[in-house]
Design a protein around this motif. Sequence first.
Motif, PDB file in Angstrom:
ATOM      1  N   GLY A 272       0.833  -1.027   0.051  1.00 12.49           N
ATOM      2  CA  GLY A 272       0.076  -0.097  -0.047  1.00 12.49           C
ATOM      3  C   GLY A 272       0.951   1.290   0.045  1.00 12.49           C
ATOM      4  O   GLY A 272       1.717   1.283   0.502  1.00 12.49           O
ATOM      5  N   ALA A 273       0.406   2.228  -0.601  1.00  9.83           N
ATOM      6  CA  ALA A 273       1.155   3.554  -0.645  1.00  9.83           C
ATOM      7  C   ALA A 273       0.186   4.892  -0.047  1.00  9.83           C
ATOM      8  O   ALA A 273      -0.946   4.582  -0.573  1.00  9.83           O
ATOM      9  N   LEU A 274       0.796   5.633   0.541  1.00 11.20           N
ATOM     10  CA  LEU A 274       0.087   6.948   0.705  1.00 11.20           C
ATOM     11  C   LEU A 274       1.090   8.073   0.140  1.00 11.20           C
ATOM     12  O   LEU A 274       2.276   8.347   0.463  1.00 11.20           O
ATOM     13  N   ASP A 275       0.834   9.203  -0.571  1.00  8.67           N
ATOM     14  CA  ASP A 275       1.438   9.859  -1.296  1.00  8.67           C
ATOM     15  C   ASP A 275       0.931  11.441  -1.277  1.00  8.67           C
ATOM     16  O   ASP A 275      -0.252  11.544  -1.144  1.00  8.67           O
ATOM     17  N   TYR A 276       1.960  12.312  -1.021  1.00  3.62           N
ATOM     18  CA  TYR A 276       1.588  13.597  -0.999  1.00  3.62           C
ATOM     19  C   TYR A 276       2.262  14.425  -2.053  1.00  3.62           C
ATOM     20  O   TYR A 276       3.617  14.140  -2.225  1.00  3.62           O
TER      21      TYR A 276
END
Length: 222
Positions: A61-65
Motif C-alpha cells: 500500500g502507498a500513501l503519497d503527498y
Amino acid sequence: MKEKTMKKLSQAIVLAGAMTAGLTAVQTAQAEISASVDIASMYLWRGQDLGLDKGTAVVSGALDYSHESGLYAGVWTSSGDSSLGNETDFYAGFAGAVGDFGYDLGYVTYIYSETAADEFDDAAEFYLGLSYSMVGITFYVPSDSDADGLYTVLGVDIPDTSFSVALGNYSDIDDEYTHLDVSYAYNDSVGFTVSKIVDEANEDSYDKSMRYVVSYSLPIEM
C-alpha cells in the motif's frame, strides 16, 4: 520503493507490476494526497524474485503527498519478501518537467521488520531520474559513502501501445548483472511483466529463469 515487485517511489519511481519504475518524472497540477493498494503475484525487484519460496505473492500500500511546486513525499509498505520480513519505505523528492524533458531527484529509505534486523541492515538511496518524451533513465546510489553499488534503469514507453521496456543494471566492486523487463498495462489497474536476467559477471550467481508477474492496483478515494 526496494523498485523491488512493487516499489512505488511516488508516481516517479518504484513498481513494474514488477518494478520498472522511474521512467517518467512526476508532473503535479496541484497539491494532493493519494493512496493505493496493490497486489502482485511475485515480489520482483530489479530482476530478482525476493520471495524465499519462489513466486510468493505480495500485498502493498502507498500513501503519497504531492505539491504543485514539484515537491512530493510518501510511504510505501508491503508484506515484504519471505526472507527479510515486512518492509516500509519512506521517500521524498522534487520532480517536474520543462517541455518534453522531465526530472526527478529524491531520497528513499528501506526499513525492514525487527525479525530481519540481524540479517540485513536498513538501507537508503539517492535517486536521479531524467526523461525525454518516451525515454527515461534513473540512477540509484547508496546514501552510505561506505556502501558499494549503483543501479541504473533505462526505460522506453513504446508509442501507441500499452507496452514498455526496461533494461536495468546493478554493479559494484564484486558483482554485476543486467536484467530486461517487458511490461504491458491492460488498463489503469491490471498489468503484466516478463523479466529475465540476461547477463551477470559471476556465472551462476543468479537465477536466470524467466519471471512472470501479474499485478493489480486499486486506488483509494481520499
